[in-house]
Design an enzyme around this catalytic site. Structure first.
Site, PDB file in Angstrom:
ATOM      1  N   ASN A 210      -1.143  15.488   8.160  1.00 40.79           N
ATOM      2  CA  ASN A 210      -0.145  14.785   8.407  1.00 40.79           C
ATOM      3  C   ASN A 210       0.335  14.141   7.356  1.00 40.79           C
ATOM      4  O   ASN A 210       0.298  14.219   5.964  1.00 40.79           O
ATOM      5  CB  ASN A 210      -0.842  12.875   8.933  1.00 40.79           C
ATOM      6  CG  ASN A 210      -1.947  12.804   8.317  1.00 40.79           C
ATOM      7  OD1 ASN A 210      -1.790  12.260   7.369  1.00 40.79           O
ATOM      8  ND2 ASN A 210      -3.249  13.181   8.821  1.00 40.79           N
ATOM      9  N   LYS A 342     -12.489   0.388  19.737  1.00 40.95           N
ATOM     10  CA  LYS A 342     -13.816   0.786  18.661  1.00 40.95           C
ATOM     11  C   LYS A 342     -14.738  -0.638  18.863  1.00 40.95           C
ATOM     12  O   LYS A 342     -15.630  -0.298  18.249  1.00 40.95           O
ATOM     13  CB  LYS A 342     -12.783   0.703  17.259  1.00 40.95           C
ATOM     14  CG  LYS A 342     -11.517   1.835  17.578  1.00 40.95           C
ATOM     15  CD  LYS A 342     -11.261   3.252  16.809  1.00 40.95           C
ATOM     16  CE  LYS A 342     -10.925   4.291  16.981  1.00 40.95           C
ATOM     17  NZ  LYS A 342     -11.156   5.351  16.226  1.00 40.95           N
TER      18      LYS A 342
END
Length: 401
Positions: A210, A342
């Site tokens: 990325n 998360k």
């Protein structure tokens, strides 16, 4: 970068070949906005001239205790008044002994004795001189006297020998100065960070990755160290230099990053997951380079990578966790959802298309109280703000246990 723009420094040079580094040090301090007054011992003028230091600092250089350019003829008093710090670089073994003994037989030693500001010294000497028992006793006494010791470094010396005793390089001294002046929000804390991209192999020569530059993570690692933390940085591939004072562990794939984080998790107080970790990896990695035949396309299969942040957050005695989210749309919605998913107390989010590869950034903090936006600034300034915000929330979590 004008990170010392509000600082007035007195730079003292004692005699030693490392005086040549002081020229570059002055130039770099001036570049960072500091005002620098140079004071030299007579021995220092044998290695570099006052003319050179005056040209670089843009200010008069002082050598003589009886210099009449100061209105009241008291340079040893006036030069330290209003200064943010006195830095002795290089600091010879002899000059350090003078400081311990409180001697005042020249302008620089008198100035240090009569100072009204902090004193920092960057030792510079032969390795045997540095290791000598008297020098080591003097170092211990200076520390007890609240004198900050910078270094020394280790390596090849002018005498041809190799070992401890080299003066730190100018950029290392500036890093130490930055840390000295920063509030110690992370004093005595251990911080583990991830930064940069990860790369997933397709075959021996091709990878999926990325556009993460690692700049935000590296800026946070530097800011955390400046705030007093012991910092370990697990980094994917990037061309950025490791921040001074930070321990860097180099990895490539998401699995390698996961393993490195888990191996270094014990004893950490705070975990900051900044890296742009690949969500998937190639399941059927080719052992040989995939050839292009012009007729077919490769059949690439994906499988999920481990969720590093979620795995850390669920560990027994887990560190206090901070996540990052780079989105391209609906930042508030996605960031709030990611933080809850998360199971972490704090998440920092931004729009990737606005900050990718840039030196400036704007972020929002997401926590139990909602969303809090920070203004656009350099990534280093934003990192310093984030360290302060993280420290505030971390300390609150400790007091509410």
């Amino acid at each position: 970068m004008q990170d010392l723009h509000d600082k007035r420094l007195v730079l003292g040079l004692s005699g030693g070949i490392a005086c040549y580094k002081a020229a570059d040090l002055v130039r770099r301090l001036i570049e960072r906005g500091a005002q620098v007054d140079v004071v030299m011992t007579e021995a220092a003028t044998r290695f570099i001239t006052p003319v050179t230091m005056q040209a670089l600092s843009g200010r008069p250089v002082f050598v003589d205790a009886w210099d009449s350019r100061v209105d009241n003829n008291m340079a040893h008093i006036q030069l330290s008044r209003g200064a943010d710090a006195i830095l002795i670089a290089p600091a010879s073994a002899d000059f350090m002994a003078k400081l311990v003994q409180g001697r005042a037989d020249d302008l620089l030693s008198t100035l240090c004795l009569a100072r009204a500001c902090p004193l920092l010294v960057a030792p510079a000497m032969n390795r045997e001189m540095w290791l000598a028992a008297p020098t080591q006793r003097n170092v211990q006494q200076l520390a007890l006297d609240k004198v900050k010791i910078l270094g020394p470094g280790s390596g090849e010396q002018a005498c041809g020998e190799t070992g401890d005793g080299r003066m730190l390089e100018p950029l290392e001294i500036i890093a130490e100065l930055r840390r000295f002046f920063q509030p110690k929000h992370f004093e005595r804390l251990r911080v583990l960070l991830t930064a940069g991209p990860t790369v997933e192999p397709i075959d021996p020569v091709r990878v999926l990755s990325n556009r993460s530059s690692g700049k935000t993570g590296y800026a946070l690692a530097q800011a955390a160290w400046e705030a007093g933390a012991e910092v370990t940085l697990v980094s994917g591939p990037t061309a950025l230099p490791c921040p001074y004072g930070v321990t860097r562990i180099n990895v490539e794939s998401a699995q390698q990053m996961h393993d490195a984080v888990m191996q270094n998790l014990n004893g950490q107080d705070i975990f900051i997951s900044v890296a742009a970790v690949a969500d998937w990896r190639i399941k059927n990695v080719s052992p040989e380079k995939i050839k292009k035949d012009g007729k077919t396309t490769p059949n690439i299969e994906f499988e999920a990578n481990p969720d590093i942040l979620a795995n850390v957050a669920t560990q027994k005695n887990a560190p206090w966790c901070v996540g990052f989210a780079a989105e391209t749309e609906n930042l508030s919605e996605f960031a709030h959802a990611k933080r809850l998913r998360k199971g972490i107390p704090m998440l920092i989010g931004n729009l990737a298309q606005h900050v990718m590869d840039a030196d400036h950034t704007t972020v929002s903090i997401f926590d139990d109280r909602g969303e809090h936006a920070l203004a656009l600034n350099s990534k280093q300034k934003v990192a310093q703000q984030l360290v302060s915000e993280i420290a505030q929330r971390y300390q609150q979590s400790r007091t509410t246990r």
